[in-house]
Design an enzyme around this catalytic site. Structure first.
Site, PDB file in Angstrom:
ATOM      1  N   VAL A  73       1.670   4.484   6.236  1.00 36.74           N
ATOM      2  CA  VAL A  73       0.258   4.670   6.576  1.00 36.74           C
ATOM      3  C   VAL A  73      -0.022   6.169   6.500  1.00 36.74           C
ATOM      4  O   VAL A  73       0.530   6.944   7.287  1.00 36.74           O
ATOM      5  CB  VAL A  73      -0.051   4.134   7.989  1.00 36.74           C
ATOM      6  N   HIS A  77      -9.843   5.241   9.815  1.00 40.84           N
ATOM      7  CA  HIS A  77      -9.128   4.009   9.436  1.00 40.84           C
ATOM      8  C   HIS A  77      -7.643   4.089   9.774  1.00 40.84           C
ATOM      9  O   HIS A  77      -7.021   3.124  10.207  1.00 40.84           O
ATOM     10  CB  HIS A  77      -9.319   3.766   7.934  1.00 40.84           C
ATOM     11  N   GLY A 114      -9.625  10.216   4.980  1.00 37.69           N
ATOM     12  CA  GLY A 114     -10.731  11.012   5.492  1.00 37.69           C
ATOM     13  C   GLY A 114     -11.523  10.351   6.600  1.00 37.69           C
ATOM     14  O   GLY A 114     -12.521  10.888   7.079  1.00 37.69           O
ATOM     15  N   THR A 115     -11.098   9.146   7.032  1.00 41.38           N
ATOM     16  CA  THR A 115     -11.838   8.420   8.077  1.00 41.38           C
ATOM     17  C   THR A 115     -10.870   7.979   9.181  1.00 41.38           C
ATOM     18  O   THR A 115      -9.659   8.087   9.025  1.00 41.38           O
ATOM     19  CB  THR A 115     -12.495   7.148   7.478  1.00 41.38           C
ATOM     20  N   ARG A 141       9.977  11.936   4.417  1.00 38.37           N
ATOM     21  CA  ARG A 141      10.564  10.873   5.280  1.00 38.37           C
ATOM     22  C   ARG A 141      11.100   9.681   4.486  1.00 38.37           C
ATOM     23  O   ARG A 141      11.403   8.642   5.051  1.00 38.37           O
ATOM     24  CB  ARG A 141       9.525  10.447   6.321  1.00 38.37           C
ATOM     25  N   PHE A 149       0.852  -1.188   0.000  1.00 41.39           N
ATOM     26  CA  PHE A 149       0.000   0.000   0.000  1.00 41.39           C
ATOM     27  C   PHE A 149       0.901   1.255   0.000  1.00 41.39           C
ATOM     28  O   PHE A 149       1.898   1.307   0.697  1.00 41.39           O
ATOM     29  CB  PHE A 149      -0.867  -0.004   1.265  1.00 41.39           C
ATOM     30  N   ALA A 160      -0.014  -2.405   5.856  1.00 42.88           N
ATOM     31  CA  ALA A 160       0.629  -2.382   7.180  1.00 42.88           C
ATOM     32  C   ALA A 160      -0.059  -3.307   8.165  1.00 42.88           C
ATOM     33  O   ALA A 160       0.578  -3.877   9.056  1.00 42.88           O
ATOM     34  CB  ALA A 160       0.631  -0.948   7.714  1.00 42.88           C
ATOM     35  N   TYR A 161      -1.365  -3.464   7.960  1.00 46.44           N
ATOM     36  CA  TYR A 161      -2.118  -4.341   8.872  1.00 46.44           C
ATOM     37  C   TYR A 161      -1.592  -5.776   8.844  1.00 46.44           C
ATOM     38  O   TYR A 161      -1.634  -6.493   9.838  1.00 46.44           O
ATOM     39  CB  TYR A 161      -3.611  -4.327   8.479  1.00 46.44           C
ATOM     40  N   GLU A 162      -1.047  -6.200   7.717  1.00 44.43           N
ATOM     41  CA  GLU A 162      -0.550  -7.569   7.558  1.00 44.43           C
ATOM     42  C   GLU A 162       0.918  -7.742   7.984  1.00 44.43           C
ATOM     43  O   GLU A 162       1.451  -8.858   7.996  1.00 44.43           O
ATOM     44  CB  GLU A 162      -0.710  -8.006   6.098  1.00 44.43           C
TER      45      GLU A 162
HETATM   46  N1  LIG Z   1      -4.744   2.803   4.248  1.00 46.60           N
HETATM   47  C1  LIG Z   1      -3.576   2.098   4.343  1.00 46.60           C
HETATM   48  C2  LIG Z   1      -3.549   0.717   4.426  1.00 46.60           C
HETATM   49  N2  LIG Z   1      -4.719   0.019   4.399  1.00 46.60           N
HETATM   50  C3  LIG Z   1      -4.752  -1.408   4.097  1.00 46.60           C
HETATM   51  C4  LIG Z   1      -4.531  -2.283   5.321  1.00 46.60           C
HETATM   52  O1  LIG Z   1      -3.187  -2.201   5.774  1.00 46.60           O
HETATM   53  C5  LIG Z   1      -4.839  -3.746   4.991  1.00 46.60           C
HETATM   54  O2  LIG Z   1      -3.947  -4.189   3.996  1.00 46.60           O
HETATM   55  C6  LIG Z   1      -6.260  -3.919   4.513  1.00 46.60           C
HETATM   56  O3  LIG Z   1      -7.129  -3.371   5.471  1.00 46.60           O
HETATM   57  C7  LIG Z   1      -6.611  -5.399   4.282  1.00 46.60           C
HETATM   58  O4  LIG Z   1      -6.448  -6.140   5.455  1.00 46.60           O
HETATM   59  N3  LIG Z   1      -2.384   0.058   4.541  1.00 46.60           N
HETATM   60  C8  LIG Z   1      -1.189   0.739   4.561  1.00 46.60           C
HETATM   61  O5  LIG Z   1      -0.110   0.129   4.650  1.00 46.60           O
HETATM   62  N4  LIG Z   1      -1.194   2.110   4.496  1.00 46.60           N
HETATM   63  C9  LIG Z   1      -2.356   2.813   4.382  1.00 46.60           C
HETATM   64  O6  LIG Z   1      -2.308   4.075   4.312  1.00 46.60           O
HETATM   65  C1  LIG Z   2      -4.623   4.993   6.490  1.00 46.75           C
HETATM   66  C2  LIG Z   2      -5.788   4.577   5.730  1.00 46.75           C
HETATM   67  O1  LIG Z   2      -6.378   3.557   5.970  1.00 46.75           O
HETATM   68  C3  LIG Z   2      -6.331   5.545   4.729  1.00 46.75           C
HETATM   69  O2  LIG Z   2      -5.504   5.511   3.576  1.00 46.75           O
HETATM   70  C4  LIG Z   2      -7.725   5.176   4.339  1.00 46.75           C
HETATM   71  O3  LIG Z   2      -8.255   6.315   3.714  1.00 46.75           O
HETATM   72  P1  LIG Z   2      -9.753   6.734   4.115  1.00 46.75           P
HETATM   73  O4  LIG Z   2      -9.725   6.992   5.606  1.00 46.75           O
HETATM   74  O5  LIG Z   2     -10.024   8.002   3.320  1.00 46.75           O
HETATM   75  O6  LIG Z   2     -10.645   5.574   3.741  1.00 46.75           O
END
Ligand SMILES: Nc1c(NC[C@H](O)[C@H](O)[C@H](O)CO)[nH]c(=O)[nH]c1=O
Ligand SMILES: CC(=O)[C@@H](O)COP(=O)(O)O
Length: 153
Positions: free
Chosen positions: A82, A89, A86-87, A127, A22, A57-59
């Site tokens: 990461v 998340h 807008g949420t 960064r 991602f 990153a979640y994985e």
């Molecule tokens: N929004 C970002 C994500 N989102 C994806 C999650 O990490 C994960 O792969 C998904 O939810 C499926 O399980 N990941 C990032 O590394 N950076 C982001 O900004």
């Molecule tokens: C860090 C995230 O998960 C982000 O990229 C997701 O974007 P959104 O919050 O606009 O769905």
């Protein structure tokens, strides 16, 4: 007084880099910085570096746990980006550090943290090798030093 501190020298040591896809336009530069640091500062051989790609990153923690369990690596470097959207998340995905720290403590293998968490793309760009250094290289240097420190304890 006895002081234990590590050098960066790690020739012959084996490193795994678990990297999330991602935001790959950012993560690719973090990975490049980490590999450069391992080779230039640690004298790590190319064959002693293993890169594992995951979706996001979640994985990262699960892949790091599997790599630590294999017992083939002296350190693991976690790389990701990461970037706040807008949420809320961001707040959840960004907590991958907790899982990575758990792997590190449970396995007693250094798992260095090269996951940037930024509020904007501009902050992320700063960064990966511009105004604020390369956080992937920093994470690699941390892994190099910890391999040395742990070998002395
Ligand atoms: N929004 C970002 C994500 N989102 C994806 C999650 O990490 C994960 O792969 C998904 O939810 C499926 O399980 N990941 C990032 O590394 N950076 C982001 O900004
Ligand atoms: C860090 C995230 O998960 C982000 O990229 C997701 O974007 P959104 O919050 O606009 O769905």
């Amino acid at each position: 007084m006895n002081i234990i501190e590590g050098s960066f020298q790690a020739k012959g040591k084996k490193f795994a880099i678990v990297v999330s896809r991602f935001n790959h336009f950012i993560v690719d530069s973090l990975l490049e910085g980490a590999v450069d640091a391992l080779k230039r500062h640690g004298s790590v051989n190319d064959d002693d570096i293993t890169v594992v790609r995951v979706p996001g990153a979640y994985e990262l923690p699960l892949a790091a746990k599997k790599l630590a369990k294999k017992g083939d690596f002296d350190a693991i470097i976690a790389i990701g980006a990461v970037i706040r959207g807008g949420t809320p998340h961001f707040d959840f995905v960004g907590e991958c550090n907790k899982g990575l720290a758990q792997v590190c403590l449970e396995s007693e293998i250094p798992v260095s943290f090269g996951v940037i968490t930024t509020d904007s793309i501009e902050q992320a760009i700063e960064r990966v090798g511009t105004k604020a250094g390369n956080k992937g290289a920093e994470a690699a240097l941390g892994a190099l030093e910890m391999v040395n420190v742990l070998s002395q304890i």
